[in-house]
Write an enzyme that holds these catalytic residues in place. Structure first.
Site, PDB file in Angstrom:
ATOM      1  N   GLY A 141     130.703  44.517 -86.726  1.00  0.00           N
ATOM      2  CA  GLY A 141     131.056  46.198 -86.523  1.00  0.00           C
ATOM      3  C   GLY A 141     130.911  46.861 -87.442  1.00  0.00           C
ATOM      4  CG  ASN A 179     121.104  32.524 -82.342  1.00  0.00           C
ATOM      5  OD1 ASN A 179     121.928  33.271 -80.553  1.00  0.00           O
ATOM      6  ND2 ASN A 179     121.331  31.780 -83.038  1.00  0.00           N
ATOM      7  CE1 TYR A 190     132.202  32.868 -79.480  1.00  0.00           C
ATOM      8  CE2 TYR A 190     129.957  32.857 -78.550  1.00  0.00           C
ATOM      9  CZ  TYR A 190     131.078  33.068 -79.681  1.00  0.00           C
ATOM     10  OH  TYR A 190     130.583  34.413 -79.923  1.00  0.00           O
ATOM     11  CG  HIS A 210     135.878  48.434 -89.798  1.00  0.00           C
ATOM     12  ND1 HIS A 210     137.304  48.046 -89.471  1.00  0.00           N
ATOM     13  CD2 HIS A 210     135.891  48.320 -90.836  1.00  0.00           C
ATOM     14  CE1 HIS A 210     137.993  47.399 -90.413  1.00  0.00           C
ATOM     15  NE2 HIS A 210     137.231  48.875 -91.175  1.00  0.00           N
ATOM     16  NE  ARG A 211     138.061  43.043 -93.506  1.00  0.00           N
ATOM     17  CZ  ARG A 211     138.394  42.726 -94.933  1.00  0.00           C
ATOM     18  NH1 ARG A 211     139.020  43.441 -95.729  1.00  0.00           N
ATOM     19  NH2 ARG A 211     139.524  41.970 -93.984  1.00  0.00           N
ATOM     20  N   GLY A 212     133.094  43.311 -89.495  1.00  0.00           N
ATOM     21  CA  GLY A 212     132.242  42.405 -89.487  1.00  0.00           C
ATOM     22  C   GLY A 212     130.835  42.320 -89.568  1.00  0.00           C
ATOM     23  CG  LEU A 213     126.557  40.112 -88.639  1.00  0.00           C
ATOM     24  CD1 LEU A 213     125.521  40.909 -89.592  1.00  0.00           C
ATOM     25  CD2 LEU A 213     125.792  38.561 -87.959  1.00  0.00           C
TER      26      LEU A 213
HETATM   27  N1  LIG Z   1     126.652  36.584 -85.427  1.00  0.00           N
HETATM   28  C1  LIG Z   1     126.388  36.295 -84.045  1.00  0.00           C
HETATM   29  O1  LIG Z   1     125.150  35.614 -84.362  1.00  0.00           O
HETATM   30  C2  LIG Z   1     126.432  37.094 -82.623  1.00  0.00           C
HETATM   31  C3  LIG Z   1     127.553  37.352 -82.123  1.00  0.00           C
HETATM   32  N2  LIG Z   1     128.156  37.127 -81.708  1.00  0.00           N
HETATM   33  C4  LIG Z   1     129.438  38.740 -80.711  1.00  0.00           C
HETATM   34  O2  LIG Z   1     129.387  39.617 -81.814  1.00  0.00           O
HETATM   35  C5  LIG Z   1     130.608  39.943 -82.055  1.00  0.00           C
HETATM   36  C6  LIG Z   1     130.904  40.123 -83.814  1.00  0.00           C
HETATM   37  O3  LIG Z   1     130.714  39.124 -84.379  1.00  0.00           O
HETATM   38  P1  LIG Z   1     130.274  38.768 -85.740  1.00  0.00           P
HETATM   39  O4  LIG Z   1     129.751  40.882 -86.266  1.00  0.00           O
HETATM   40  O5  LIG Z   1     129.593  38.458 -85.760  1.00  0.00           O
HETATM   41  O6  LIG Z   1     131.431  38.174 -86.246  1.00  0.00           O
HETATM   42  P2  LIG Z   1     131.935  38.211 -87.729  1.00  0.00           P
HETATM   43  O7  LIG Z   1     133.094  36.871 -88.072  1.00  0.00           O
HETATM   44  O8  LIG Z   1     131.169  39.284 -88.422  1.00  0.00           O
HETATM   45  O9  LIG Z   1     133.564  39.943 -87.165  1.00  0.00           O
HETATM   46  C7  LIG Z   1     134.790  39.557 -87.282  1.00  0.00           C
HETATM   47  C8  LIG Z   1     135.619  40.350 -87.083  1.00  0.00           C
HETATM   48  O10 LIG Z   1     136.919  40.097 -86.033  1.00  0.00           O
HETATM   49  C9  LIG Z   1     137.231  40.359 -86.382  1.00  0.00           C
HETATM   50  N3  LIG Z   1     138.275  39.491 -86.591  1.00  0.00           N
HETATM   51  C10 LIG Z   1     138.680  38.403 -85.699  1.00  0.00           C
HETATM   52  N4  LIG Z   1     140.038  37.704 -85.612  1.00  0.00           N
HETATM   53  C11 LIG Z   1     140.056  39.067 -85.453  1.00  0.00           C
HETATM   54  C12 LIG Z   1     142.053  39.489 -85.057  1.00  0.00           C
HETATM   55  N5  LIG Z   1     142.593  38.102 -84.527  1.00  0.00           N
HETATM   56  N6  LIG Z   1     142.288  40.324 -85.128  1.00  0.00           N
HETATM   57  C13 LIG Z   1     141.803  41.259 -85.211  1.00  0.00           C
HETATM   58  N7  LIG Z   1     140.643  40.967 -85.780  1.00  0.00           N
HETATM   59  C14 LIG Z   1     139.903  40.049 -86.155  1.00  0.00           C
HETATM   60  C15 LIG Z   1     137.541  40.473 -88.521  1.00  0.00           C
HETATM   61  O11 LIG Z   1     138.581  40.938 -88.684  1.00  0.00           O
HETATM   62  P3  LIG Z   1     138.352  41.089 -90.834  1.00  0.00           P
HETATM   63  O12 LIG Z   1     136.866  41.283 -91.134  1.00  0.00           O
HETATM   64  O13 LIG Z   1     139.389  42.428 -90.941  1.00  0.00           O
HETATM   65  O14 LIG Z   1     138.665  39.535 -90.575  1.00  0.00           O
HETATM   66  C16 LIG Z   1     135.731  40.748 -88.628  1.00  0.00           C
HETATM   67  O15 LIG Z   1     136.241  41.740 -88.757  1.00  0.00           O
HETATM   68  C17 LIG Z   1     131.697  39.272 -81.649  1.00  0.00           C
HETATM   69  O16 LIG Z   1     132.435  39.223 -80.154  1.00  0.00           O
HETATM   70  C18 LIG Z   1     131.027  38.023 -81.418  1.00  0.00           C
HETATM   71  O17 LIG Z   1     131.287  37.150 -81.119  1.00  0.00           O
HETATM   72  C19 LIG Z   1     127.713  37.404 -80.018  1.00  0.00           C
HETATM   73  C20 LIG Z   1     126.352  36.635 -80.338  1.00  0.00           C
HETATM   74  C21 LIG Z   1     125.753  36.410 -81.265  1.00  0.00           C
HETATM   75  C1  LIG Z   2     125.180  32.775 -81.481  1.00  0.00           C
HETATM   76  C2  LIG Z   2     125.533  31.773 -81.234  1.00  0.00           C
HETATM   77  O1  LIG Z   2     125.626  30.720 -81.833  1.00  0.00           O
HETATM   78  C3  LIG Z   2     126.628  29.480 -81.798  1.00  0.00           C
HETATM   79  O2  LIG Z   2     125.397  28.519 -81.789  1.00  0.00           O
HETATM   80  P1  LIG Z   2     123.693  28.176 -82.124  1.00  0.00           P
HETATM   81  O3  LIG Z   2     122.408  29.183 -82.050  1.00  0.00           O
HETATM   82  O4  LIG Z   2     123.546  26.514 -81.660  1.00  0.00           O
HETATM   83  O5  LIG Z   2     124.061  28.392 -83.718  1.00  0.00           O
HETATM   84  P2  LIG Z   2     124.186  28.248 -84.956  1.00  0.00           P
HETATM   85  O6  LIG Z   2     123.604  29.346 -85.423  1.00  0.00           O
HETATM   86  O7  LIG Z   2     125.121  27.480 -85.578  1.00  0.00           O
HETATM   87  O8  LIG Z   2     122.424  26.826 -85.113  1.00  0.00           O
HETATM   88  C4  LIG Z   2     121.086  26.693 -84.372  1.00  0.00           C
HETATM   89  C5  LIG Z   2     120.469  25.694 -84.412  1.00  0.00           C
HETATM   90  O9  LIG Z   2     120.068  25.550 -86.068  1.00  0.00           O
HETATM   91  C6  LIG Z   2     120.590  24.352 -86.558  1.00  0.00           C
HETATM   92  N1  LIG Z   2     120.948  24.402 -87.664  1.00  0.00           N
HETATM   93  C7  LIG Z   2     120.109  24.041 -89.068  1.00  0.00           C
HETATM   94  N2  LIG Z   2     120.780  23.668 -90.119  1.00  0.00           N
HETATM   95  C8  LIG Z   2     121.709  24.411 -89.916  1.00  0.00           C
HETATM   96  C9  LIG Z   2     122.547  25.272 -90.983  1.00  0.00           C
HETATM   97  O10 LIG Z   2     122.912  24.547 -92.197  1.00  0.00           O
HETATM   98  N3  LIG Z   2     123.930  25.620 -90.371  1.00  0.00           N
HETATM   99  C10 LIG Z   2     123.667  25.649 -88.831  1.00  0.00           C
HETATM  100  N4  LIG Z   2     124.936  26.546 -88.414  1.00  0.00           N
HETATM  101  N5  LIG Z   2     122.738  25.702 -88.424  1.00  0.00           N
HETATM  102  C11 LIG Z   2     121.685  24.839 -88.540  1.00  0.00           C
HETATM  103  C12 LIG Z   2     121.570  24.147 -85.063  1.00  0.00           C
HETATM  104  O11 LIG Z   2     121.688  22.665 -85.887  1.00  0.00           O
HETATM  105  C13 LIG Z   2     121.421  24.776 -84.298  1.00  0.00           C
HETATM  106  O12 LIG Z   2     120.299  23.435 -83.866  1.00  0.00           O
HETATM  107  C14 LIG Z   2     126.861  28.774 -80.828  1.00  0.00           C
HETATM  108  O13 LIG Z   2     128.448  28.276 -81.048  1.00  0.00           O
HETATM  109  C15 LIG Z   2     127.553  30.471 -80.354  1.00  0.00           C
HETATM  110  O14 LIG Z   2     128.233  31.522 -81.936  1.00  0.00           O
HETATM  111  C16 LIG Z   2     126.721  31.940 -80.276  1.00  0.00           C
HETATM  112  O15 LIG Z   2     126.660  32.252 -79.466  1.00  0.00           O
END
Ligand SMILES: NC(=O)C1=CN([C@@H]2O[C@H](COP(=O)(O)OP(=O)(O)OC[C@H]3O[C@@H](n4cnc5c(N)ncnc54)[C@H](OP(=O)(O)O)[C@@H]3O)[C@@H](O)[C@H]2O)C=CC1
Ligand SMILES: C[C@H]1O[C@H](OP(=O)(O)OP(=O)(O)OC[C@H]2O[C@@H](n3cnc4c(=O)[nH]c(N)nc43)[C@H](O)[C@@H]2O)[C@@H](O)[C@@H](O)C1=O
Length: 359
Positions: free
Chosen positions: A17, A166, A137, A12-15
């Protein structure tokens, strides 16, 4: 879901959640269970079993996972597959054992093949090889989809899997090495602009909030300049040069996290939505895409963020960093047919998240 249903939001503290919790509260839901990673390690099967038997949630949003950008996925390959398999195995299995009424599992569009036909439809899953940089992953995420499918088929559970593109928004990870491209570029360009303008107050505020390798705003100017250069923010005699990873040619699709959360709640509220649970050997309706159906090149994204932030230095492309998949555009027509569409376009979203970031 009823307004007083007991809802567990894992992560719930993540992007995502945090956006789901905000969305549910705005819609009048009031009975939440939340635990930080420190309070409940979801990789610990015994702790998760105890938690479910004590709390007995009725609905579960599984938004906790080990998450990172392309370099983090490629570097910490073992951690990404191990932790994600453990978290989802524990939460999905305990949801079944404790009679959770409906559970939503978050996957990712990296489950689709590296050279998938575009736009990617749900039934392209498992039709070809995966992208190497995030294969561990992606395999964990595919296992999660197949667990939900298998529990639905064998035990009649109501588990749905969503595949977001993304994402970006408030509470994202802005680490310069481990984050995704959009938050990384926002932070780099923000710091680059501040360095260009010799705005040391902004640089110090940023580093005091999120130190880089122990360098804070209180460190010397020379050590700040050296650490920023290491992360691709280079000061020359007359300008600032910012590194963008890869060739700039890959195409990516971006969805505002609060739109994503709204789609998740929308799907959890659909009483008659059986699409994810009516699959057979022939009809592979195991999951649903969540995206905008619109993509942009990394080069154009970098220039868009540069213009929004107002950075006057230059960008350069470091092709020694991976490009990853060249294109991964979702086909969101299944979700659109149910009546949901995203609201926030990319330019508006970048302005909103930059405003959140600097405040
Ligand atoms: N961000 C993106 O671009 C994308 C994300 N997703 C998916 O969406 C979902 C959420 O991602 P996002 O919000 O970005 O991730 P974040 O990294 O922002 O948040 C992840 C959360 O998971 C919790 N967490 C991680 N490991 C554990 C553990 N072992 N036990 C308990 N809690 C844990 C963290 O808790 P705490 O805050 O307490 O550390 C945090 O709140 C994921 O399944 C991800 O794969 C899918 C596609 C794209
Ligand atoms: C959501 C998705 O996200 C991941 O996949 P991804 O889309 O490839 O991830 P990315 O956001 O890190 O990069 C997107 C593109 O962008 C370029 N790029 C440029 N400059 C920076 C830069 O400064 N940082 C990062 N991270 N990338 C950069 C980078 O080289 C790439 O070409 C998965 O592993 C997995 O987590 C998943 O599911």
């Amino acid at each position: 879901m009823e307004k007083n249903s007991k809802i567990y939001i894992a992560g719930h503290r993540g992007l995502v959640g945090s956006a789901i919790l905000k969305n549910l509260k705005a819609k009048g839901y009031e009975n939440f269970i939340t635990k930080t990673h420190k309070q409940l390690d979801l990789t610990d099967s015994q702790a998760v079993a105890t938690f479910f038997s004590q709390e007995k949630p009725e609905y579960v949003f599984l938004a906790a996972a080990k998450v990172g950008g392309i370099v983090a996925n490629n570097t910490y390959r073992a951690d990404f597959i191990y932790e994600n398999l453990c978290i989802q195995n524990n939460v999905i299995h305990q949801s079944y054992l404790h009679g959770v009424k409906k559970m939503l599992f978050l996957g990712s569009t990296c489950i689709y093949p590296k050279n998938c036909p575009q736009p990617m439809k749900e039934n392209y899953l498992l039709t070809d090889v995966l992208e190497y940089t995030n294969e561990p992953y992606a395999i964990a995420k595919i296992a999660g989809i197949k667990m939900c499918e298998s529990y639905n088929l064998q035990y009649g559970t109501n588990f749905i899997s969503v595949m977001p593109t993304n994402l970006y928004g408030p509470h994202d990870n802005f680490d310069l090495e481990k984050s995704h491209v959009l938050p990384a570029l926002i932070r780099k360009i923000h710091l680059g602009k501040a360095l260009y303008n010799k705005d040391w107050d902004s640089i110090k505020k940023d580093l005091n909030t999120m130190p880089i390798e122990g360098i804070t705003g209180d460190s010397s100017d020379a050590s700040i300049i050296a650490i920023l250069e290491k992360y691709g923010i280079k000061k020359t005699d007359d300008t600032i040069q910012l590194e963008v990873w890869g060739s700039g040619k890959p195409m990516r699709e971006f969805l505002w996290s609060e739109d994503m959360a709204d789609a998740c709640v929308f799907l959890m509220e659909q009483r008659n939505f059986k699409d994810c649970i009516t699959h057979t050997k022939e009809i592979r309706n195991t999951h649903i895409n969540i995206g905008t159906g619109i993509d942009i090149s990394i080069k154009d994204l970098a220039n868009l963020i540069k213009n929004i932030i107002g950075f006057q230095g230059t960008l350069y492309f470091n092709t020694s960093k991976p490009d990853g998949t060249m294109k991964k555009l979702t086909d969101p027509s299944k979700l659109h047919a149910l009546g949901w569409k995203h609201q926030i376009d990319l330019e508006t979203g970048i302005k909103k998240v930059y405003n959140w970031y600097i405040n």
